[in-house]
Design a protein around this motif. Sequence first.
Motif, PDB file in Angstrom:
ATOM      1  N   UNK A  49       7.588  13.547  -6.043  1.00 18.71           N
ATOM      2  CA  UNK A  49       6.201  13.106  -5.905  1.00 18.71           C
ATOM      3  C   UNK A  49       6.042  11.616  -6.215  1.00 18.71           C
ATOM      4  N   UNK A  50       6.830  11.087  -7.146  1.00 21.08           N
ATOM      5  CA  UNK A  50       6.732   9.674  -7.507  1.00 21.08           C
ATOM      6  C   UNK A  50       7.680   8.798  -6.700  1.00 21.08           C
ATOM      7  N   UNK A  51       8.311   9.342  -5.677  1.00 20.79           N
ATOM      8  CA  UNK A  51       9.246   8.570  -4.862  1.00 20.79           C
ATOM      9  C   UNK A  51       8.613   7.315  -4.246  1.00 20.79           C
ATOM     10  N   UNK A  52       7.428   7.390  -3.601  1.00 19.11           N
ATOM     11  CA  UNK A  52       6.856   6.157  -3.044  1.00 19.11           C
ATOM     12  C   UNK A  52       6.558   5.101  -4.108  1.00 19.11           C
ATOM     13  N   UNK A  53       6.084   5.532  -5.254  1.00 23.37           N
ATOM     14  CA  UNK A  53       5.764   4.583  -6.322  1.00 23.37           C
ATOM     15  C   UNK A  53       7.026   3.907  -6.838  1.00 23.37           C
ATOM     16  N   UNK A  54       8.099   4.660  -7.006  1.00 21.03           N
ATOM     17  CA  UNK A  54       9.350   4.063  -7.463  1.00 21.03           C
ATOM     18  C   UNK A  54       9.927   3.124  -6.419  1.00 21.03           C
ATOM     19  N   UNK A  55       9.780   3.473  -5.138  1.00 20.03           N
ATOM     20  CA  UNK A  55      10.281   2.588  -4.072  1.00 20.03           C
ATOM     21  C   UNK A  55       9.518   1.266  -4.062  1.00 20.03           C
ATOM     22  N   UNK A  56       8.199   1.323  -4.189  1.00 28.43           N
ATOM     23  CA  UNK A  56       7.393   0.097  -4.190  1.00 28.43           C
ATOM     24  C   UNK A  56       7.657  -0.732  -5.439  1.00 28.43           C
ATOM     25  N   UNK A  57       7.887  -0.083  -6.569  1.00 27.98           N
ATOM     26  CA  UNK A  57       8.150  -0.806  -7.811  1.00 27.98           C
ATOM     27  C   UNK A  57       9.521  -1.480  -7.771  1.00 27.98           C
ATOM     28  N   UNK A  58      10.500  -0.792  -7.203  1.00 32.10           N
ATOM     29  CA  UNK A  58      11.859  -1.317  -7.147  1.00 32.10           C
ATOM     30  C   UNK A  58      11.948  -2.567  -6.273  1.00 32.10           C
ATOM     31  N   UNK A  59      11.179  -2.597  -5.185  1.00 30.86           N
ATOM     32  CA  UNK A  59      11.253  -3.741  -4.271  1.00 30.86           C
ATOM     33  C   UNK A  59      10.172  -4.781  -4.550  1.00 30.86           C
ATOM     34  N   UNK A  84       1.871  10.826   1.990  1.00 31.95           N
ATOM     35  CA  UNK A  84       2.484  10.263   3.192  1.00 31.95           C
ATOM     36  C   UNK A  84       2.023   8.811   3.382  1.00 31.95           C
ATOM     37  N   UNK A  85       0.741   8.550   3.169  1.00 30.29           N
ATOM     38  CA  UNK A  85       0.224   7.184   3.290  1.00 30.29           C
ATOM     39  C   UNK A  85       0.875   6.264   2.245  1.00 30.29           C
ATOM     40  N   UNK A  86       1.054   6.756   1.033  1.00 28.15           N
ATOM     41  CA  UNK A  86       1.725   5.964   0.000  1.00 28.15           C
ATOM     42  C   UNK A  86       3.178   5.696   0.345  1.00 28.15           C
ATOM     43  N   UNK A  87       3.852   6.679   0.929  1.00 31.96           N
ATOM     44  CA  UNK A  87       5.241   6.493   1.334  1.00 31.96           C
ATOM     45  C   UNK A  87       5.356   5.453   2.440  1.00 31.96           C
ATOM     46  N   UNK A  88       4.476   5.537   3.428  1.00 24.34           N
ATOM     47  CA  UNK A  88       4.504   4.557   4.521  1.00 24.34           C
ATOM     48  C   UNK A  88       4.179   3.168   3.989  1.00 24.34           C
ATOM     49  N   UNK A  89       3.202   3.084   3.094  1.00 27.95           N
ATOM     50  CA  UNK A  89       2.825   1.793   2.523  1.00 27.95           C
ATOM     51  C   UNK A  89       3.936   1.220   1.651  1.00 27.95           C
ATOM     52  N   UNK A  90       4.707   2.081   1.005  1.00 29.10           N
ATOM     53  CA  UNK A  90       5.825   1.605   0.188  1.00 29.10           C
ATOM     54  C   UNK A  90       6.981   1.119   1.049  1.00 29.10           C
ATOM     55  N   UNK A  91       7.072   1.618   2.269  1.00 27.20           N
ATOM     56  CA  UNK A  91       8.178   1.231   3.145  1.00 27.20           C
ATOM     57  C   UNK A  91       7.919  -0.063   3.908  1.00 27.20           C
ATOM     58  N   UNK A  92       6.650  -0.394   4.165  1.00 23.51           N
ATOM     59  CA  UNK A  92       6.369  -1.593   4.951  1.00 23.51           C
ATOM     60  C   UNK A  92       6.181  -2.790   4.030  1.00 23.51           C
ATOM     61  N   UNK A  93       6.360  -3.964   4.595  1.00 26.47           N
ATOM     62  CA  UNK A  93       6.182  -5.207   3.859  1.00 26.47           C
ATOM     63  C   UNK A  93       4.906  -5.886   4.335  1.00 26.47           C
ATOM     64  N   UNK A  94       3.898  -5.954   3.484  1.00 30.61           N
ATOM     65  CA  UNK A  94       2.672  -6.651   3.830  1.00 30.61           C
ATOM     66  C   UNK A  94       2.900  -8.132   3.535  1.00 30.61           C
ATOM     67  N   UNK A  95       2.635  -9.005   4.511  1.00 25.19           N
ATOM     68  CA  UNK A  95       2.895 -10.429   4.264  1.00 25.19           C
ATOM     69  C   UNK A  95       1.986 -10.985   3.179  1.00 25.19           C
ATOM     70  N   UNK A  96       2.530 -11.925   2.428  1.00 30.33           N
ATOM     71  CA  UNK A  96       1.788 -12.561   1.341  1.00 30.33           C
ATOM     72  C   UNK A  96       1.101 -13.800   1.888  1.00 30.33           C
ATOM     73  N   UNK A  97      -0.217 -13.691   2.128  1.00 31.24           N
ATOM     74  CA  UNK A  97      -0.969 -14.819   2.637  1.00 31.24           C
ATOM     75  C   UNK A  97      -1.445 -15.728   1.513  1.00 31.24           C
ATOM     76  N   UNK A  98      -1.493 -15.235   0.309  1.00 27.66           N
ATOM     77  CA  UNK A  98      -2.008 -16.020  -0.804  1.00 27.66           C
ATOM     78  C   UNK A  98      -1.059 -17.115  -1.245  1.00 27.66           C
TER      79      UNK A  98
END
Length: 163
Positions: A49-59, A84-98
């Motif tokens: 269940x925490x797989x997406x969160x760990x993936x986003x934290x690791x990267x 599923x939305x969290x998993x997809x969001x953890x897999x993609x790279x949102x560009x840093x515009x800031x």
Amino acid sequence: MSASLNPASPHHLPAFITAPGETDVLMVVMAVFLVIAVLAVGLLFLRLHTLPERMAHRSHKLQFEIVAVLGLLALFTHQHIFWVAGLILALIDIPDFGNPLRRIAGSVERIAGIPPGQGADKEPDETAAAVPGEGTVDVPTPIAPTRGPLRPKPQISPVSTGS
């Protein structure tokens, strides 16, 4: 009176059948196995269940907090679409515009001779609305660049060779 076996019963009983008043070893072993199995399945469920969160934290993703909130929503609402939305969001790279905008602002401040990070301190608050009766806001008039007299281009004479 003595306890005698029924003549129709077998003379040899299996090991899992205990005599009255004794501890049922098979039941104790199965209870321990059941507790360990429930804990293992629960741990596996929470790790999955925490797989997406760990993936986003690791990267070190920018959207880590959003992925964590989606994971909590999926856990408490049992709606798998959040996971599923969290998993997809953890897999993609949102560009840093800031970060590029901060670098541009810092460069402009350096060109203007302002210490980095203090460019907005010296500017007047343009978002404040003028309240009638409290005065008007003085807007500075732009200064037009002055042009001096045009200088003539220097004349370049051809170089002569000594032949």
